[in-house]
Design a protein around this motif. Structure first.
Motif, PDB file in Angstrom:
ATOM      1  N   ARG A 461       0.845  -1.204   0.000  1.00  0.00           N
ATOM      2  CA  ARG A 461       0.000   0.000   0.000  1.00  0.00           C
ATOM      3  C   ARG A 461       0.877   1.249   0.000  1.00  0.00           C
ATOM      4  O   ARG A 461       2.054   1.213   0.363  1.00  0.00           O
ATOM      5  N   GLN A 462       0.287   2.331  -0.419  1.00  0.00           N
ATOM      6  CA  GLN A 462       0.976   3.609  -0.467  1.00  0.00           C
ATOM      7  C   GLN A 462       1.067   4.185   0.947  1.00  0.00           C
ATOM      8  O   GLN A 462       0.066   4.279   1.659  1.00  0.00           O
ATOM      9  N   ALA A 463       2.262   4.552   1.340  1.00  0.00           N
ATOM     10  CA  ALA A 463       2.486   5.180   2.638  1.00  0.00           C
ATOM     11  C   ALA A 463       3.875   5.787   2.632  1.00  0.00           C
ATOM     12  O   ALA A 463       4.750   5.352   1.880  1.00  0.00           O
ATOM     13  N   ASN A 464       4.076   6.795   3.430  1.00  0.00           N
ATOM     14  CA  ASN A 464       5.410   7.367   3.580  1.00  0.00           C
ATOM     15  C   ASN A 464       6.219   6.480   4.518  1.00  0.00           C
ATOM     16  O   ASN A 464       5.808   6.217   5.648  1.00  0.00           O
ATOM     17  N   VAL A 465       7.355   6.006   4.026  1.00  0.00           N
ATOM     18  CA  VAL A 465       8.177   5.080   4.806  1.00  0.00           C
ATOM     19  C   VAL A 465       9.585   5.640   4.899  1.00  0.00           C
ATOM     20  O   VAL A 465      10.247   5.861   3.874  1.00  0.00           O
ATOM     21  N   ARG A 466      10.047   5.875   6.121  1.00  0.00           N
ATOM     22  CA  ARG A 466      11.434   6.290   6.322  1.00  0.00           C
ATOM     23  C   ARG A 466      12.267   5.018   6.455  1.00  0.00           C
ATOM     24  O   ARG A 466      12.031   4.204   7.341  1.00  0.00           O
ATOM     25  N   THR A 467      13.230   4.830   5.570  1.00  0.00           N
ATOM     26  CA  THR A 467      13.949   3.560   5.502  1.00  0.00           C
ATOM     27  C   THR A 467      15.448   3.742   5.710  1.00  0.00           C
ATOM     28  O   THR A 467      16.008   4.810   5.439  1.00  0.00           O
ATOM     29  N   ALA A 468      16.070   2.688   6.175  1.00  0.00           N
ATOM     30  CA  ALA A 468      17.523   2.607   6.277  1.00  0.00           C
ATOM     31  C   ALA A 468      17.926   1.199   5.846  1.00  0.00           C
ATOM     32  O   ALA A 468      17.349   0.211   6.316  1.00  0.00           O
ATOM     33  N   MET A 469      18.885   1.124   4.943  1.00  0.00           N
ATOM     34  CA  MET A 469      19.299  -0.168   4.401  1.00  0.00           C
ATOM     35  C   MET A 469      20.816  -0.181   4.234  1.00  0.00           C
ATOM     36  O   MET A 469      21.387   0.777   3.714  1.00  0.00           O
ATOM     37  N   PRO A 470      21.484  -1.255   4.638  1.00  0.00           N
ATOM     38  CA  PRO A 470      22.936  -1.291   4.471  1.00  0.00           C
ATOM     39  C   PRO A 470      23.340  -1.610   3.033  1.00  0.00           C
ATOM     40  O   PRO A 470      22.632  -2.331   2.329  1.00  0.00           O
ATOM     41  N   LYS A 471      24.454  -1.042   2.611  1.00  0.00           N
ATOM     42  CA  LYS A 471      25.073  -1.521   1.385  1.00  0.00           C
ATOM     43  C   LYS A 471      25.526  -2.952   1.659  1.00  0.00           C
ATOM     44  O   LYS A 471      26.057  -3.249   2.735  1.00  0.00           O
ATOM     45  N   PHE A 472      25.319  -3.842   0.690  1.00  0.00           N
ATOM     46  CA  PHE A 472      25.815  -5.199   0.901  1.00  0.00           C
ATOM     47  C   PHE A 472      26.089  -5.873  -0.432  1.00  0.00           C
ATOM     48  O   PHE A 472      25.577  -5.479  -1.482  1.00  0.00           O
ATOM     49  N   SER A 473      26.922  -6.872  -0.352  1.00  0.00           N
ATOM     50  CA  SER A 473      27.285  -7.644  -1.536  1.00  0.00           C
ATOM     51  C   SER A 473      27.760  -9.014  -1.082  1.00  0.00           C
ATOM     52  O   SER A 473      28.501  -9.121  -0.103  1.00  0.00           O
ATOM     53  N   PHE A 474      27.285 -10.054  -1.752  1.00  0.00           N
ATOM     54  CA  PHE A 474      27.802 -11.395  -1.455  1.00  0.00           C
ATOM     55  C   PHE A 474      27.491 -12.329  -2.616  1.00  0.00           C
ATOM     56  O   PHE A 474      26.646 -12.046  -3.464  1.00  0.00           O
ATOM     57  N   GLU A 475      28.194 -13.443  -2.631  1.00  0.00           N
ATOM     58  CA  GLU A 475      27.926 -14.500  -3.610  1.00  0.00           C
ATOM     59  C   GLU A 475      27.558 -15.763  -2.853  1.00  0.00           C
ATOM     60  O   GLU A 475      27.903 -15.935  -1.675  1.00  0.00           O
ATOM     61  N   TRP A 476      26.842 -16.637  -3.518  1.00  0.00           N
ATOM     62  CA  TRP A 476      26.348 -17.855  -2.882  1.00  0.00           C
ATOM     63  C   TRP A 476      26.322 -18.957  -3.923  1.00  0.00           C
ATOM     64  O   TRP A 476      26.094 -18.702  -5.108  1.00  0.00           O
ATOM     65  N   GLY A 477      26.525 -20.170  -3.490  1.00  0.00           N
ATOM     66  CA  GLY A 477      26.447 -21.279  -4.428  1.00  0.00           C
ATOM     67  C   GLY A 477      26.539 -22.606  -3.718  1.00  0.00           C
ATOM     68  O   GLY A 477      27.280 -22.757  -2.744  1.00  0.00           O
ATOM     69  N   PRO A 547       1.374  14.519   4.313  1.00  0.00           N
ATOM     70  CA  PRO A 547       1.957  13.265   4.663  1.00  0.00           C
ATOM     71  C   PRO A 547       1.148  12.517   5.696  1.00  0.00           C
ATOM     72  O   PRO A 547       0.701  13.090   6.675  1.00  0.00           O
ATOM     73  N   ALA A 548       0.982  11.249   5.396  1.00  0.00           N
ATOM     74  CA  ALA A 548       0.346  10.408   6.392  1.00  0.00           C
ATOM     75  C   ALA A 548       1.391  10.074   7.454  1.00  0.00           C
ATOM     76  O   ALA A 548       2.541  10.487   7.361  1.00  0.00           O
ATOM     77  N   LYS A 549       0.990   9.337   8.440  1.00  0.00           N
ATOM     78  CA  LYS A 549       1.910   8.989   9.510  1.00  0.00           C
ATOM     79  C   LYS A 549       3.089   8.214   8.918  1.00  0.00           C
ATOM     80  O   LYS A 549       2.919   7.260   8.165  1.00  0.00           O
ATOM     81  N   MET A 550       4.272   8.644   9.278  1.00  0.00           N
ATOM     82  CA  MET A 550       5.487   8.061   8.716  1.00  0.00           C
ATOM     83  C   MET A 550       5.717   6.653   9.267  1.00  0.00           C
ATOM     84  O   MET A 550       5.672   6.428  10.474  1.00  0.00           O
ATOM     85  N   LYS A 551       5.946   5.682   8.367  1.00  0.00           N
ATOM     86  CA  LYS A 551       6.331   4.339   8.767  1.00  0.00           C
ATOM     87  C   LYS A 551       7.850   4.284   8.887  1.00  0.00           C
ATOM     88  O   LYS A 551       8.572   5.117   8.331  1.00  0.00           O
ATOM     89  N   GLN A 552       8.339   3.308   9.588  1.00  0.00           N
ATOM     90  CA  GLN A 552       9.783   3.206   9.795  1.00  0.00           C
ATOM     91  C   GLN A 552      10.220   1.767   9.596  1.00  0.00           C
ATOM     92  O   GLN A 552       9.677   0.847  10.227  1.00  0.00           O
ATOM     93  N   VAL A 553      11.187   1.540   8.704  1.00  0.00           N
ATOM     94  CA  VAL A 553      11.798   0.222   8.522  1.00  0.00           C
ATOM     95  C   VAL A 553      13.300   0.433   8.451  1.00  0.00           C
ATOM     96  O   VAL A 553      13.808   1.038   7.503  1.00  0.00           O
ATOM     97  N   THR A 554      14.008  -0.012   9.451  1.00  0.00           N
ATOM     98  CA  THR A 554      15.456   0.114   9.486  1.00  0.00           C
ATOM     99  C   THR A 554      16.072  -1.270   9.448  1.00  0.00           C
ATOM    100  O   THR A 554      15.902  -2.071  10.375  1.00  0.00           O
TER     101      THR A 554
END
Length: 637
Positions: A461-477, A547-554
């Motif tokens: 759904r549409q909502a204002n979300v304040r987000t934080a995400m780490p840079k990351f990189s990996f390989e798997w096999g 703005p609607a109430k800000m969501k937070q995903v860190t």
């Protein structure tokens, strides 16, 4: 005025109807006498003459009369009506539709032989151009065009090359033809794809459910065996196993489709789903996601003989290339080189050795590269901490942004961050899912199922979300064999129980063909500018022999992530980040307490130093961790 052509092939040539017509037929050998063939060709030629007379703007062109090659040229804007009217004329006069080959019929992207006019594809116009050049008409063919016209590889351009080109366009395989590397023989290089497709109506929801179910089951099983980061491409595995399943029969096939297509009614629906998704990707998302399928089989007819029906199915539904090869070090080089190329170097190789028992490799490769719709600016990337699944802190570069697509289920919240695309309804999104506080990533994955993925992706759904995400990189096999067997694909890996007689005419109970292993490798890199991910799957076959109430995903602790096809709303990649960044060094100084031993508490003063630069920690904070015995006070410098 732009125009296209449709062509009538000679009796020794074979053709296909366009997949836009409801009655489609794959090329089949014309079992008729010369007299019958001549009569049929003459009758069709007469009908096509009358057809052009009845349709203003169309023109009947001879390619080369003695080859019975003729073409109807027509305005592009009349294409739909022309094809429909021609089909009606053929049916009314009992002309087999497989006698007509419609153009353009593009070959694989890496096959340019026959591209006489050098426009990047091989079509009937190239045959017309070559025929006119051979007839010494006043027409210019470039040096590159003449090189492409030498289909026989003898250094000369003759009528034999023109015949070979027409045979390619009509779908006749030239099994003596060598690839450019000289190691593998491509048996489908000129096959007109899509002729054998069985048109049917698919339920989008059923296809999504099948994709969700397979993704959840496979990820859950693999995560239960692995404590590190995990990344799979359910679509890559599905395409490789989907090709393989078309050669399976009986219980072997039933078990494969029960896992791959649990919610689909029949195997044709799974093939059509795979074809529909690949066609859509090529038509709308080719700049961001490249999909490729290929099969290598051993050049030894005493051990493996691939049925025509299997060849046509993998070509029609999976657009696969089919290579006959010696299965030595040159084949190993060809296969790994193909994977490296198709994954844009993200997966350098998929096979470690060419085993004498191997008789077939069925491969898929995916390469995804896209920039964010809204990139992270320099000020939005700052040092931060990520608490790994092991409970230790890791120093990371955290990327901060505000997004507008919010995800929520009973046990998790998340967000979607779109990648740039010409059409916002198409393209891809990065979906990040954070388990609720008190639920570990392992507990969340253990409960993951198709319903949970559907709840997240379908209920966005549409909502204002304040987000934080780490840079990351990996390989798997790793090998998927244990996981696939545990999920119900038992027979396919058993020499005693497997039935792949639809893939190998030489398979017998005494000399069975079965899957030795399924190898899957992936790579992902997520950064401020965008993301890229690669995947390769190899199925290895063997036999014995306001703005609607800000969501937070860190995302500062383990999380689930996906790269999602926005139009089809299915996960192309799905993975888990348990740990990322550089581990923070810890030094302990223990101070004994004066309490009794039974009540003793050790106080640990911990200085945390990130392996990266100290300037990253400009503020001082206090974190307290408690358990019945240890109380730790940690102060960041």
């Amino acid at each position: 005025m732009k125009s296209k052509v449709i062509a009538l092939a000679a009796a020794v040539l074979l053709g296909t109807s366009p997949c836009s017509l409801p009655v489609s037929a794959a090329p089949e050998t014309v079992a008729a006498s010369d007299a019958e063939s001549d009569e049929l060709l003459q009758r069709t030629y007469t009908l096509m003459q009358q057809f052009t007379a009845d349709h203003p703007g169309t023109l009947l062109e001879n390619i080369v009369p003695e080859w019975y090659g003729v073409a109807i040229r027509y305005p592009v804007e009349q294409e739909s009506a022309i094809l429909s009217d021609l089909a009606a004329v053929l049916r009314e006069n009992n002309i087999p539709e497989e006698m007509v080959a419609y153009a353009p019929l593009p070959l694989s992207a890496d096959i340019l032989k026959g591209d006489v006019d050098q426009n990047g594809k091989v079509e009937i116009a190239d045959a017309i151009m070559l025929a006119r050049w051979l007839a010494e008409d006043p027409i210019t063919v470039t040096a590159g065009g003449l090189t492409a016209a030498d289909l026989t590889g003898d250094g000369l351009v003759t009528s034999e090359d023109a015949v070979s080109l027409l045979r390619r366009l009509a779908g006749v395989r030239e099994e003596t033809e060598q690839s450019s590397e000289g190691h593998s023989v491509d048996l489908l290089s000129g096959y007109a794809r899509g002729g054998g497709v069985v048109e049917d109506t698919l339920s989008v929801a059923d296809c999504q459910d099948a994709a969700y179910n397979f993704a959840a089951k496979l990820l859950k099983k693999l995560c239960s065996e692995d404590s590190g980061n995990t990344l799979i491409s359910p679509m890559s595995v599905s395409l490789a196993l989907g090709m393989t399943a078309n050669g399976a029969k009986g219980q072997t096939q039933d078990e494969m489709y029960a896992l791959l297509a649990e919610n689909l009614e029949q195997k044709e629906h799974f093939n059509m789903w795979c074809k529909t998704w690949q066609d859509y990707t090529r038509d709308f998302n080719a700049k961001q996601l490249e999909v490729a399928n290929a099969i290598w089989f051993r050049d030894d007819e005493n051990r493996i003989l691939v049925p025509d029906a299997f060849r046509k199915t993998v070509a029609d539904y999976y657009d696969a290339s089919l290579y006959k090869a010696p299965f030595d070090e040159t084949t190993l080089s060809d296969v790994n080189g193909w994977v490296n190329e198709k994954t844009h170097g993200m997966i350098p190789d998929i096979l470690e050795k060419a085993d004498p028992q191997h008789i077939m490799y069925l491969l898929n490769a995916l390469a995804f590269e896209a920039e964010w719709e809204k990139e992270y600016c320099k000020e939005e990337v700052r040092p931060g901490l990520f608490t790994g699944a092991d409970g230790f802190p890791y120093g990371v570069d955290m990327m901060y942004s505000e997004e507008s697509i919010y995800l929520e289920s009973e046990n998790a919240t998340g967000f979607m961050k779109p990648f740039a695309h010409d059409n916002t309804s198409n393209g891809y999104c990065f979906a990040a899912v954070l388990p609720n506080e008190g639920i570990s990533i392992d507990e969340y994955i253990a409960g993951l199922d198709a319903e949970e993925i559907a709840a997240l992706l379908r209920n966005q759904r549409q909502a204002n979300v304040r987000t934080a995400m780490p840079k990351f990189s990996f390989e798997w096999g790793k090998s998927l064999k244990p996981a696939l067997k545990a999920l119900g694909m038992q027979s396919a890996f058993s020499a005693e129980d497997a039935d792949f007689s639809g893939l190998n005419d030489r398979a017998t109970p005494e000399n069975p063909t079965y899957i030795e292993d399924v190898i899957h490798k992936t790579f992902i890199e997520v950064g401020p500018l965008g993301a890229k991910a690669g995947a390769a799957t190899a199925v290895i076959m063997v036999n014995r022999g306001g703005p609607a109430k800000m969501k937070q995903v860190t995302l500062d602790r383990p999380f689930l992530f996906m790269i999602v096809d926005r139009a089809c709303m299915v996960p192309v990649f799905i993975g888990v980040v348990r740990q990322t960044g550089e581990e923070v060094c810890v030094q302990n100084t223990c101070v004994p307490d004066t309490t009794t031993e039974a009540e003793s508490t050790t106080t640990t003063t911990t200085e945390w130093h990130c392996i990266s630069t100290p300037e990253q920690f400009s503020t001082t904070s206090t974190m307290v961790y408690e358990n019945p015995v240890i109380r730790t006070t940690a102060v960041a410098e």
